[in-house]
Design a protein around this motif. Structure first.
Motif, PDB file in Angstrom:
ATOM      1  N   GLU A 113      -5.194  -2.934  -5.730  1.00 23.21           N
ATOM      2  CA  GLU A 113      -3.843  -3.177  -5.580  1.00 23.21           C
ATOM      3  C   GLU A 113      -3.660  -4.918  -5.685  1.00 23.21           C
ATOM      4  O   GLU A 113      -2.788  -5.169  -6.433  1.00 23.21           O
ATOM      5  CB  GLU A 113      -3.258  -3.272  -4.130  1.00 23.21           C
ATOM      6  CG  GLU A 113      -3.687  -1.382  -3.826  1.00 23.21           C
ATOM      7  CD  GLU A 113      -3.304  -1.315  -2.217  1.00 23.21           C
ATOM      8  OE1 GLU A 113      -1.748  -1.921  -0.994  1.00 23.21           O
ATOM      9  OE2 GLU A 113      -3.470  -0.770  -2.247  1.00 23.21           O
TER      10      GLU A 113
ATOM     11  N   ALA B 278       0.697   8.921  -3.030  1.00 20.91           N
ATOM     12  CA  ALA B 278      -0.836   8.948  -3.263  1.00 20.91           C
ATOM     13  C   ALA B 278      -0.834   9.933  -3.835  1.00 20.91           C
ATOM     14  O   ALA B 278      -1.791   9.631  -4.366  1.00 20.91           O
ATOM     15  CB  ALA B 278      -1.526   8.767  -2.142  1.00 20.91           C
ATOM     16  N   GLN B 279      -0.147  10.870  -3.623  1.00 20.65           N
ATOM     17  CA  GLN B 279      -0.575  12.068  -4.673  1.00 20.65           C
ATOM     18  C   GLN B 279       0.191  12.328  -6.616  1.00 20.65           C
ATOM     19  O   GLN B 279      -0.166  13.019  -7.010  1.00 20.65           O
ATOM     20  CB  GLN B 279      -0.446  13.370  -4.304  1.00 20.65           C
ATOM     21  CG  GLN B 279      -0.393  14.134  -2.357  1.00 20.65           C
ATOM     22  CD  GLN B 279      -1.958  13.834  -2.236  1.00 20.65           C
ATOM     23  OE1 GLN B 279      -3.162  13.140  -1.944  1.00 20.65           O
ATOM     24  NE2 GLN B 279      -2.595  15.343  -2.812  1.00 20.65           N
ATOM     25  N   HIS B 280       0.614  11.168  -6.417  1.00 19.27           N
ATOM     26  CA  HIS B 280       1.500  11.436  -7.871  1.00 19.27           C
ATOM     27  C   HIS B 280       0.911   9.893  -8.289  1.00 19.27           C
ATOM     28  O   HIS B 280       0.356   8.704  -8.050  1.00 19.27           O
ATOM     29  CB  HIS B 280       2.881  11.133  -7.923  1.00 19.27           C
ATOM     30  CG  HIS B 280       2.915  12.336  -6.729  1.00 19.27           C
ATOM     31  ND1 HIS B 280       4.270  13.526  -7.433  1.00 19.27           N
ATOM     32  CD2 HIS B 280       3.450  12.466  -5.545  1.00 19.27           C
ATOM     33  CE1 HIS B 280       3.642  14.309  -6.708  1.00 19.27           C
ATOM     34  NE2 HIS B 280       2.987  13.864  -5.447  1.00 19.27           N
TER      35      HIS B 280
ATOM     36  N   LYS C   9       2.201   0.748  -4.301  1.00 20.13           N
ATOM     37  CA  LYS C   9       1.671   0.550  -4.553  1.00 20.13           C
ATOM     38  C   LYS C   9       2.124   0.593  -6.262  1.00 20.13           C
ATOM     39  O   LYS C   9       1.849   1.450  -7.402  1.00 20.13           O
ATOM     40  CB  LYS C   9       0.660   1.995  -4.898  1.00 20.13           C
ATOM     41  CG  LYS C   9      -0.433   1.591  -3.552  1.00 20.13           C
ATOM     42  CD  LYS C   9      -1.980   2.440  -4.039  1.00 20.13           C
ATOM     43  CE  LYS C   9      -2.674   2.689  -2.580  1.00 20.13           C
ATOM     44  NZ  LYS C   9      -4.021   2.854  -2.775  1.00 20.13           N
TER      45      LYS C   9
ATOM     46  N   CYS D 226       3.236   7.595   2.395  1.00 11.94           N
ATOM     47  CA  CYS D 226       1.802   6.655   2.142  1.00 11.94           C
ATOM     48  C   CYS D 226       1.205   7.178   1.470  1.00 11.94           C
ATOM     49  O   CYS D 226       0.905   7.089   0.488  1.00 11.94           O
ATOM     50  CB  CYS D 226       1.092   5.270   2.839  1.00 11.94           C
ATOM     51  SG  CYS D 226       2.298   4.711   4.024  1.00 11.94           S
ATOM     52  N   ALA D 227       1.389   8.590   1.865  1.00 13.01           N
ATOM     53  CA  ALA D 227       0.089   9.872   1.749  1.00 13.01           C
ATOM     54  C   ALA D 227       0.716  10.643   0.573  1.00 13.01           C
ATOM     55  O   ALA D 227       0.281  11.151   0.053  1.00 13.01           O
ATOM     56  CB  ALA D 227      -0.063  10.792   3.039  1.00 13.01           C
TER      57      ALA D 227
ATOM     58  N   TRP E  67      -9.495   2.085  -6.449  1.00 10.87           N
ATOM     59  CA  TRP E  67     -10.217   1.281  -5.517  1.00 10.87           C
ATOM     60  C   TRP E  67     -10.640   0.592  -6.966  1.00 10.87           C
ATOM     61  O   TRP E  67     -10.911   0.607  -7.699  1.00 10.87           O
ATOM     62  CB  TRP E  67     -11.691   1.568  -4.642  1.00 10.87           C
ATOM     63  CG  TRP E  67     -11.218   2.368  -3.467  1.00 10.87           C
ATOM     64  CD1 TRP E  67     -10.170   1.899  -2.390  1.00 10.87           C
ATOM     65  CD2 TRP E  67     -10.136   3.838  -3.433  1.00 10.87           C
ATOM     66  NE1 TRP E  67      -9.632   3.002  -1.511  1.00 10.87           N
ATOM     67  CE2 TRP E  67     -10.154   4.551  -1.773  1.00 10.87           C
ATOM     68  CE3 TRP E  67     -10.644   4.397  -4.335  1.00 10.87           C
ATOM     69  CZ2 TRP E  67      -9.415   5.198  -2.002  1.00 10.87           C
ATOM     70  CZ3 TRP E  67     -10.400   5.954  -3.701  1.00 10.87           C
ATOM     71  CH2 TRP E  67     -10.268   6.217  -2.492  1.00 10.87           C
TER      72      TRP E  67
ATOM     73  N   LYS F 160       1.266  -0.870  -0.643  1.00 13.27           N
ATOM     74  CA  LYS F 160       0.451   0.086   0.122  1.00 13.27           C
ATOM     75  C   LYS F 160       0.746   1.464  -0.186  1.00 13.27           C
ATOM     76  O   LYS F 160       0.315   1.907  -0.583  1.00 13.27           O
ATOM     77  CB  LYS F 160      -1.252   0.206   1.361  1.00 13.27           C
ATOM     78  CG  LYS F 160       0.233   0.582   2.204  1.00 13.27           C
ATOM     79  CD  LYS F 160      -1.568   0.384   3.709  1.00 13.27           C
ATOM     80  CE  LYS F 160      -0.625   0.879   5.384  1.00 13.27           C
ATOM     81  NZ  LYS F 160      -0.328   1.982   5.085  1.00 13.27           N
TER      82      LYS F 160
ATOM     83  N   ARG G  10       2.722   3.818 -10.444  1.00 16.85           N
ATOM     84  CA  ARG G  10       1.834   3.391  -9.313  1.00 16.85           C
ATOM     85  C   ARG G  10       0.406   2.988 -10.238  1.00 16.85           C
ATOM     86  O   ARG G  10      -0.352   3.405 -11.030  1.00 16.85           O
ATOM     87  CB  ARG G  10       1.318   4.525  -8.424  1.00 16.85           C
ATOM     88  CG  ARG G  10       2.700   5.003  -7.551  1.00 16.85           C
ATOM     89  CD  ARG G  10       2.377   6.106  -6.880  1.00 16.85           C
ATOM     90  NE  ARG G  10       1.748   6.103  -5.870  1.00 16.85           N
ATOM     91  CZ  ARG G  10       1.573   5.767  -4.390  1.00 16.85           C
ATOM     92  NH1 ARG G  10       2.485   5.377  -4.349  1.00 16.85           N
ATOM     93  NH2 ARG G  10      -0.129   5.224  -3.866  1.00 16.85           N
TER      94      ARG G  10
ATOM     95  N   THR H 179      -6.118  -2.378  -1.043  1.00 17.65           N
ATOM     96  CA  THR H 179      -6.831  -2.337  -1.950  1.00 17.65           C
ATOM     97  C   THR H 179      -7.393  -4.197  -2.031  1.00 17.65           C
ATOM     98  O   THR H 179      -6.465  -4.150  -2.773  1.00 17.65           O
ATOM     99  CB  THR H 179      -7.598  -1.188  -2.176  1.00 17.65           C
ATOM    100  OG1 THR H 179      -6.784  -1.311  -2.727  1.00 17.65           O
ATOM    101  CG2 THR H 179      -6.920   0.507  -1.636  1.00 17.65           C
TER     102      THR H 179
END
Lengths: 380, 380
Positions: free
Chosen positions: B70, B356-358, B47, B352-353, B380, B44, B376, B67
């Motif tokens: 993934e 997740a923005q990219h 990813k 992780c955060a 979901w 996670k 990445r 998820t």
């Protein structure tokens, strides 16, 4: 495939209430018309072609973008008048030139002689339409920009008298308006934004620069300005969805919020007053924009599956894919006692941030059923 | 196209230092081997297929996912042993069944009789390999799960004696370990996590259930456990990149952090001590995980383009596409005085955060040049 029920979705999922979105978009168009200025909606909140078109009244119009990727996507859909409202750097000029070559009238932003010189240098040898440049004005001490009476303003303008570029005017954004707490403060902030931008443009014109554009805006000031003499265009973005921060500022109600996250209850910890759901920060974002407001909505306000607010139930903690719902009082006896599998919706603090966590929208029609799916464009 | 220099990138961009990532991955594999347990890395954080393979030592192995998306991506790449470590709901069972039909040995998680009954009902009529179910154990009061001595544990196990499902064992995650402040606390938390999970498994076995799997882990406890008798597998994820939160917990140094965001300076407000850059919350995330640690790193610690920490320069404020860099002291005289266009890197609070923005990673090789690009999988 469409329409279908919410129960047919896997959770979490981002929901967009289309009738509310269209109502919000129309409200801002009416507002700009009443103020006698043109509207240049900011597409950064929705990052979605269908929503951008709705903001423009159904066909491509002038838009504001926060990334050149948004500009690419808009250009591909026929938008031809695009303002990139983040200070430009030389490593983005090749991309900007590609957009100009596609027929886009692109305006970029800067606030220093150094940046102006870097842009002029990077535009050397450019043939065709020049790059339009706006000088950023700081009217509220919030972020970037030159003060309206800064001596550097005229030096920047002078540095832009060069081949390949054209000084178009000034742009300001009263981001501090998000911290206003009453209508009088909002009206005053809107006037400060207007007056600063107009003053800067007048200084440029007095020095012999054309500076036809005077661009102002933020959702709170756009909805609060008493009048905008001297302004040519209004920019705003988050109004198209609204969110809990905007409700806290007082420019919308929770029943104007068009964006929510659908989630399922996955468990309970009754002794602690917790109801666990499958919307964590990955689905909601980490934005805590209401933390500094009189009513702190934690990570979002909980609604039933039909979108009716469950008063005082909040997503009070998040991890990546878990949300913890509690009563605002923290009283464990008032935990949200609904079965595992129950569908809920969470209203976002900040629509821009929550939207950014998702690849697209499940679009809800008048009947509350899913009538379509719209993609978002993300990245840079 | 590769290799190329950082200066050839448009900013902001997510950088992954491949040598550091491979060193971090090897450290955890060595750790699991030394503890005599198998490693089930959590995908996670990254990813990303290439990173997942590195975590597994080069070829598909057991993995944890947050998820089912993934799981889909891993399954398509040949991974066959996947644990979905978020409480399952009935609206995800059709998806789970598709994964099983592809040959995946899928394990899901739940912690209540209600969820067990919903899963059994949704698996009715399933032919082929059963759905493997782990009961979630709460060993730290952090989130979901049954206490190791909860009477409901045996009722949940009993509810899973049904066609289409198979009780595989127990799983726990000591998320509270992120709040440990010294080595003794970490060792104690790891032992609490181990002892609780083993106790729950023993209760299941005493009641006649097979429960072969005892799964524990978090990056801090995995790196701190003295011994893991009774445990069969270790899960962890963020170690592959590390971040400022993990450095604050004390399980890595800043020179182990493999992830950073490349940004350009776009302007200055020297009177306020601000240097503006083009990495805002869209590029960095809104995560403020170090806010509760002894050293608060605001929205991230600033480095030069080579990744050398510029001590005490922080991204202290963010908006969507703007970051404001200040000195930790807040002293305007100590503002970061580097020219517009300067490239900087920002170390993330929470890998992780920020990841997740990219949409993907620019991969840095030994020479600090960009040697590739890895995608990445999000959503979901």
């Amino acid at each position: 495939m469409f329409p279908h029920a919410l129960a047919d979705l896997e959770t979490p999922a981002l929901l967009l209430d289309e009738p509310r979105m269209r109502r919000n978009a129309a409200r801002m168009r009416d507002r700009a018309a009443a103020l006698g200025v043109s509207l240049r909606p900011h597409v950064k909140t929705a990052k979605c072609l269908e929503v951008s078109l709705a903001m423009c009244g159904g066909a491509p119009g002038p838009v504001t973008v926060s990334t050149l990727k948004e500009a690419d996507q808009c250009a591909a859909a026929g938008f031809r008048d695009i303002t990139y409202a983040v200070g430009i750097t030389a490593n983005k000029i090749a991309h900007a030139r590609r957009l100009i070559a596609q027929g886009v009238r692109l305006s970029v932003l800067l606030d220093s002689v150094a940046a102006a010189r870097a842009v002029v240098e990077a535009m050397a040898g450019h043939a065709g339409e020049p790059l339009s440049v706006l000088i950023e004005i700081d009217t509220d001490g919030h972020r970037s920009g030159l003060a309206p009476d800064a001596p550097d303003l005229l030096l920047v303008a002078q540095a832009l008298v060069a081949p390949g570029v054209r000084l178009a005017g000034v742009l300001t954004h009263a981001g501090e308006s998000y911290h206003c707490r009453d209508q009088a403060a909002l009206v005053a902030m809107a006037e400060r934004e207007r007056a600063g931008a107009v003053h800067a443009a007048q200084r440029l014109r007095a020095a012999g620069h054309a500076a036809p554009v005077v661009s102002v805006g933020s959702t709170p000031t756009a909805l609060s300005a008493a009048a905008l003499p001297g302004v040519t265009e209004l920019r705003a973005g988050v109004y198209v969805f609204f969110d809990l921060v905007m409700a806290g500022v007082g420019v919308c109600g929770t029943d104007d919020i068009a964006l929510s996250v659908l989630t399922s209850v996955i468990g309970h910890q009754p002794a602690r007053g917790w109801t666990l759901c499958d919307a964590g920060w990955m689905a909601l974002s980490r934005d805590r924009g209401t933390a500094s407001q009189p009513v702190d909505q934690a990570y979002g306000l909980v609604c039933d599956a039909q979108g009716r607010v469950l008063t005082d139930y909040l997503v009070s903690a998040v991890s990546q894919e878990h949300g913890t719902i509690t009563h605002r009082s923290g009283d464990p006896a008032r935990f949200l006692d609904v079965p595992v599998g129950t569908l809920l919706r969470v209203l976002p603090n900040h629509a821009c941030a929550t939207g950014a966590q998702h690849a697209g929208y499940r679009v809800l029609g008048d009947e509350g059923r899913v009538v379509g799916q719209w993609a978002r464009f993300s990245g840079w």
